[in-house]
Design an enzyme around this catalytic site. Structure first.
Site, PDB file in Angstrom:
ATOM      1  N   LYS A  45     -23.673   4.899   1.446  1.00  0.00           N
ATOM      2  CA  LYS A  45     -22.669   3.926   1.896  1.00  0.00           C
ATOM      3  C   LYS A  45     -22.703   3.811   3.427  1.00  0.00           C
ATOM      4  CE  LYS A  45     -19.159   7.579   1.708  1.00  0.00           C
ATOM      5  NZ  LYS A  45     -18.093   8.173   0.887  1.00  0.00           N
ATOM      6  N   TYR A  65     -14.284   3.678  35.632  1.00  0.00           N
ATOM      7  CA  TYR A  65     -12.988   3.037  35.403  1.00  0.00           C
ATOM      8  C   TYR A  65     -11.836   4.028  35.556  1.00  0.00           C
ATOM      9  CZ  TYR A  65     -15.144  -1.201  33.561  1.00  0.00           C
ATOM     10  OH  TYR A  65     -15.852  -2.359  33.413  1.00  0.00           O
ATOM     11  N   MET A  84     -18.243   0.345  28.341  1.00  0.00           N
ATOM     12  CA  MET A  84     -18.791  -0.354  27.179  1.00  0.00           C
ATOM     13  C   MET A  84     -20.291  -0.146  27.025  1.00  0.00           C
ATOM     14  SD  MET A  84     -18.765  -4.405  26.261  1.00  0.00           S
ATOM     15  CE  MET A  84     -17.000  -4.574  26.279  1.00  0.00           C
TER      16      MET A  84
HETATM   17  C1  LIG Z   1     -18.395   9.464   0.665  1.00  0.00           C
HETATM   18  C2  LIG Z   1     -18.326  10.021  -0.699  1.00  0.00           C
HETATM   19  C3  LIG Z   1     -19.269  10.970  -1.125  1.00  0.00           C
HETATM   20  C4  LIG Z   1     -20.249  11.620  -0.180  1.00  0.00           C
HETATM   21  O1  LIG Z   1     -19.500  12.476   0.647  1.00  0.00           O
HETATM   22  P1  LIG Z   1     -20.193  13.420   1.765  1.00  0.00           P
HETATM   23  O2  LIG Z   1     -19.083  14.271   2.216  1.00  0.00           O
HETATM   24  O3  LIG Z   1     -20.689  12.506   2.817  1.00  0.00           O
HETATM   25  O4  LIG Z   1     -21.275  14.163   1.091  1.00  0.00           O
HETATM   26  C5  LIG Z   1     -19.254  11.344  -2.457  1.00  0.00           C
HETATM   27  N1  LIG Z   1     -18.323  10.843  -3.309  1.00  0.00           N
HETATM   28  C6  LIG Z   1     -17.378   9.958  -2.920  1.00  0.00           C
HETATM   29  C7  LIG Z   1     -16.394   9.462  -3.910  1.00  0.00           C
HETATM   30  C8  LIG Z   1     -17.339   9.537  -1.596  1.00  0.00           C
HETATM   31  O5  LIG Z   1     -16.398   8.671  -1.202  1.00  0.00           O
END
Ligand SMILES: *Cc1c(COP(=O)(O)O)cnc(C)c1O
Length: 371
Positions: free
Chosen positions: A42, A263, A311
């Protein structure tokens, strides 16, 4: 190595070592004993590129992939070999059924309404559509809450015609092995499993895999550990570093005691100081909370961040370096083997997950190893 040295135009280069990703996959497989290992890709493979990472892991033998969004899954479907099973953690809502079914994607069904929706679509198509079902065992985020699980127990035909390919739940505190919620969630997951006889189960993400066999069930579901972040924060990192972030020094200047940097004049020199400016900023995901905290590496030595991260630019204290080391065009390392993403994140008051996923797309990207 096609790092920044091979890229004269690049002000900053993010190098992703795909061989390290697959090596990490093998380390996790090893931990899982004979249990299968999925890949969570993801957020564009935690910022590193879901397609190259996904391809490398498919070549290493991964068959299950998880994304958060439908669009991420569609992109992956086009890039991965056909047998890959791609599940979408965020689930489904009315109107998405056809897109899921056409691309042979598995929605993670998170409540009774989603189950009914998916079941109805299967009935319309006249073929059973497989899905993943998620149970909430303590996150109170996504997944069937206890009341809906009880409903399923009373009315099992709510699931009839939906082949459940996998039952999952997610641990809230897996990175704290001593946390009492781990065992509570394990018990709840075991109890929920009884309603799904014969269905493979998956509870452990990266840290959960290190909680031991009881947590492994039929499939490990790691994300962040694949990308080199430490899944065992209280112990040395068992994973291989995957990311290298380098930049060139743009300019070096000498300032006097009392002069300010950046800044807000947030840094005021307490001694005559040599300042190097490098082309990485918060627009590149280098968190502004790193201001005056942490360092880059120049020829292996620490060059502290001076003043605010802006930035596009960061200023470094290179007073203690020779003019041979600290010169325009020289390379500094923001993240690398000796400056881990975990350490950089801690200095920014963040976590490896956030730092990695935020790294952005302005760097020149280089991939090492096969994809
Ligand atoms: C993000 C996620 C994972 C992976 O988690 P990590 O801690 O990055 O290994 C697995 N299952 C679900 C439901 C998640 O949201």
């Amino acid at each position: 190595m096609p790092t920044i040295e091979g890229a004269p135009h690049a002000g900053a280069t993010l190098t992703v070592d795909l061989d390290a990703v697959t090596a990490n996959y093998r380390i996790l497989q090893d931990r899982l004993g004979g249990v299968e290992c999925a890949a969570v890709v993801k957020a564009d493979g935690y910022g590193l590129g879901a397609v190259p990472v996904g391809r490398a892991l498919a070549a290493a033998g991964a068959r299950w992939f998880f994304t958060a969004h439908l669009d991420e899954a569609l992109a992956l479907r086009a890039a991965l070999p056909a047998p890959a099973r791609i599940a979408v953690l965020n689930g489904i809502w009315p109107g998405l059924e056809a897109a899921f079914a056409e691309a042979d994607l598995l929605p993670v069904l998170n409540d009774a309404g989603q189950i009914a929706l998916w079941r109805a679509h299967g009935a319309r198509l006249g073929r059973p559509l497989p899905a993943v079902v998620q149970i909430d065992t303590g996150m109170s985020r996504l997944g069937l809450p206890p009341a809906e699980l009880a409903l399923l127990e009373q009315q099992p035909d709510r699931l009839s015609g939906v082949p459940v390919a996998l039952l999952i739940s997610h641990l809230a505190c897996a990175d704290e092995p001593g946390h009492p919620l781990n065992a509570i969630q394990l018990d709840r997951f075991r109890a929920a499993r009884r309603l799904f006889p014969g269905v493979p189960a998956s509870l452990a993400a990266s840290s959960g895999i290190f909680l031991g066999r009881d947590y492994h069930f039929d499939l490990g579901r790691p994300g962040v550990a694949l990308y080199g972040v430490n899944p065992t924060p209280d112990a040395p990192n068992p994973m291989r570093p995957v990311v290298r972030l380098e930049a060139r020094i743009l300019q070096v200047r000498h300032i006097d005691r009392g002069d300010s940097v950046g800044y807000g004049a947030a840094h005021r020199a307490s001694r005559p100081t040599k300042v190097a400016t490098v082309p990485i900023g918060y627009a590149d995901g280098f968190l502004r909370s790193s201001s005056s905290r942490g360092h880059f590496l120049l020829n292996g030595g620490p060059a502290p961040i001076l003043g605010r991260v802006s930035m596009d630019l960061i200023t470094l204290d290179v007073t203690d370096f020779s003019s041979d080391d600290a010169r325009p065009g020289a390379t500094v390392v923001a993240i690398g083997d000796a400056r881990t993403v975990d350490a950089v994140a801690v200095d920014a008051g963040s976590i490896g997950y956030e730092f990695l996923t935020g790294l952005g797309h302005r760097y020149r990207r280089a991939y090492l190893g096969q994809a």
